[in-house]
Design a protein around this motif. Structure first.
Motif, short mmCIF file in Angstrom:
data_model
loop_
_atom_site.label_atom_id
_atom_site.label_comp_id
_atom_site.label_asym_id
_atom_site.label_seq_id
_atom_site.Cartn_x
_atom_site.Cartn_y
_atom_site.Cartn_z
N MET A 1 18.39 59.64 -36.10
CA MET A 1 18.95 58.30 -35.92
C MET A 1 18.10 57.33 -36.73
SD MET A 1 19.98 56.53 -32.28
CE MET A 1 18.36 56.38 -31.60
N PRO A 2 18.73 56.43 -37.48
CA PRO A 2 17.97 55.47 -38.28
C PRO A 2 17.16 54.53 -37.40
CG PRO A 2 20.31 54.92 -38.31
CD PRO A 2 20.16 56.23 -37.59
N ASP A 3 16.27 53.76 -38.04
CA ASP A 3 15.44 52.81 -37.28
C ASP A 3 16.27 51.90 -36.41
OD1 ASP A 3 13.13 53.86 -38.40
OD2 ASP A 3 13.13 52.43 -40.06
N SER A 4 17.38 51.42 -36.95
CA SER A 4 18.28 50.57 -36.19
C SER A 4 19.56 51.36 -35.94
CB SER A 4 18.60 49.30 -36.97
OG SER A 4 19.52 48.51 -36.26
N PRO A 5 19.73 51.88 -34.72
CA PRO A 5 20.94 52.66 -34.45
C PRO A 5 22.19 51.80 -34.58
CG PRO A 5 19.70 52.28 -32.43
CD PRO A 5 18.87 51.76 -33.55
N VAL A 6 23.29 52.47 -34.87
CA VAL A 6 24.58 51.80 -35.00
C VAL A 6 25.44 52.19 -33.80
CG1 VAL A 6 26.67 51.55 -36.40
CG2 VAL A 6 24.43 51.78 -37.52
N LEU A 7 25.92 51.17 -33.11
CA LEU A 7 26.76 51.37 -31.93
C LEU A 7 28.12 50.76 -32.19
CD1 LEU A 7 27.15 52.08 -28.88
CD2 LEU A 7 26.39 49.73 -28.41
N TYR A 8 29.16 51.56 -32.06
CA TYR A 8 30.52 51.04 -32.13
C TYR A 8 30.97 50.71 -30.71
CZ TYR A 8 31.79 51.90 -37.02
OH TYR A 8 31.90 51.84 -38.39
N VAL A 9 31.54 49.52 -30.54
CA VAL A 9 32.16 49.11 -29.28
C VAL A 9 33.61 48.81 -29.61
CG1 VAL A 9 32.15 47.48 -27.36
CG2 VAL A 9 29.98 48.14 -28.43
N LEU A 10 34.50 49.70 -29.16
CA LEU A 10 35.92 49.59 -29.49
C LEU A 10 36.72 49.19 -28.26
CD1 LEU A 10 36.30 52.76 -31.75
CD2 LEU A 10 35.68 50.41 -32.41
N ASN A 11 37.67 48.31 -28.48
CA ASN A 11 38.47 47.75 -27.40
C ASN A 11 39.95 47.90 -27.71
OD1 ASN A 11 36.37 46.10 -25.71
ND2 ASN A 11 35.87 45.76 -27.87
N GLY A 12 40.68 48.36 -26.72
CA GLY A 12 42.11 48.60 -26.87
C GLY A 12 42.97 47.39 -26.60
N PRO A 13 44.26 47.65 -26.33
CA PRO A 13 45.26 46.59 -26.27
C PRO A 13 45.04 45.58 -25.15
CG PRO A 13 46.17 48.67 -25.50
CD PRO A 13 44.84 48.97 -26.08
N ASN A 14 45.40 44.37 -25.48
CA ASN A 14 45.41 43.21 -24.58
C ASN A 14 44.03 42.66 -24.24
OD1 ASN A 14 48.29 43.11 -24.32
ND2 ASN A 14 48.12 44.95 -23.08
N LEU A 15 42.98 43.30 -24.71
CA LEU A 15 41.65 42.77 -24.40
C LEU A 15 41.35 41.51 -25.20
CD1 LEU A 15 39.85 46.17 -23.93
CD2 LEU A 15 40.26 44.43 -22.19
N ASN A 16 42.14 41.24 -26.24
CA ASN A 16 42.02 39.97 -26.95
C ASN A 16 42.44 38.80 -26.07
OD1 ASN A 16 44.66 41.29 -27.32
ND2 ASN A 16 45.21 39.45 -28.46
N LEU A 17 43.10 39.09 -24.95
CA LEU A 17 43.56 38.03 -24.04
C LEU A 17 42.61 37.81 -22.86
CD1 LEU A 17 47.36 38.91 -23.96
CD2 LEU A 17 46.20 37.16 -25.33
N LEU A 18 41.42 38.39 -22.92
CA LEU A 18 40.46 38.18 -21.83
C LEU A 18 40.22 36.69 -21.63
CD1 LEU A 18 37.73 40.94 -22.25
CD2 LEU A 18 39.57 40.81 -20.57
N GLY A 19 40.10 36.32 -20.39
CA GLY A 19 39.89 34.92 -20.04
C GLY A 19 41.17 34.23 -19.62
N VAL A 20 42.31 34.73 -20.12
CA VAL A 20 43.59 34.13 -19.74
C VAL A 20 44.52 35.15 -19.07
CG1 VAL A 20 43.51 32.31 -21.48
CG2 VAL A 20 44.59 34.48 -22.06
N ARG A 21 44.38 36.42 -19.38
CA ARG A 21 45.24 37.45 -18.80
C ARG A 21 44.67 37.92 -17.47
NH1 ARG A 21 45.07 43.53 -19.85
NH2 ARG A 21 46.84 44.25 -18.65
N GLU A 22 45.40 37.74 -16.41
CA GLU A 22 45.02 38.17 -15.08
C GLU A 22 43.53 37.94 -14.79
OE1 GLU A 22 47.15 41.87 -13.57
OE2 GLU A 22 47.19 42.20 -15.75
N PRO A 23 43.10 36.68 -14.79
CA PRO A 23 41.68 36.41 -14.57
C PRO A 23 41.18 36.90 -13.21
CG PRO A 23 42.94 34.37 -14.57
CD PRO A 23 43.87 35.47 -15.01
N GLU A 24 42.08 37.03 -12.23
CA GLU A 24 41.68 37.55 -10.93
C GLU A 24 41.29 39.03 -11.01
OE1 GLU A 24 46.03 38.25 -11.45
OE2 GLU A 24 44.73 36.53 -11.79
#
Length: 155
Positions: free
Chosen positions: A1-24
């Motif tokens: 592993m390089p000095d600075s590891p690389v982490l991918y964080v992948l997000n699927g559908p509708n997560l672009n609506l966080l904060g407004v979609r079903e906040p409860e």
């Protein structure tokens, strides 16, 4: 592993609506807020943070992670319950995979109780809202570090 590891964080559908979609269910933080949490939790690691509403694009991102990432955190959203194609792409990875969910799928509708992603993930972090991502990032990077140490010992 390089000095600075690389982490991918992948997000699927509708997560672009966080904060407004079903906040409860999902809370009031936005996806940008979640990204900032991930970057803080990752420390010196490089975080590649992406979101898509398209299954094929998510699969392309998983395939990209095969060659560029030391670990993967994935919130597959609805695709976790439906996508055999996503499972097949994840099965090609040799890096640690941590599945992440804001809510607790086991406490929700019955169809959410099964995740194809769980079959290949080292672990699942769910139900803690945005903190789930922080915990998943820490777990994924910890697993990558252990993997790197094991590889160093076998040389």
């Amino acid at each position: 592993m390089p000095d600075s590891p690389v982490l991918y964080v992948l997000n699927g559908p509708n997560l672009n609506l966080l904060g407004v979609r079903e906040p409860e269910v999902y809370g009031r933080e936005t996806l940008a807020d979640v990204q900032a949490r991930c970057e803080r939790a990752a420390g010196d690691a490089t975080v590649v943070f992406r979101q898509t509403n398209h299954e094929g694009e998510l699969i392309d991102q998983v395939q990209e992670a095969r060659d560029k990432a030391d670990a993967l955190v994935i919130n597959p959203a609805g695709y976790g319950h439906t996508s055999v194609a996503l499972l097949d792409a994840l099965k090609t990875l040799t890096i640690p995979i941590v599945e992440c969910h804001l809510s607790n799928p086991a406490a929700r509708e019955r169809f959410r109780h099964r995740s194809y992603v769980s079959a290949v993930a080292a672990g699942v972090v769910s139900g803690f809202g945005p903190v789930s991502y922080e915990l998943a990032v820490q777990a994924a990077l910890g697993l990558a570090q252990e993997r790197s140490r094991s590889a160093d010992r076998s040389i």
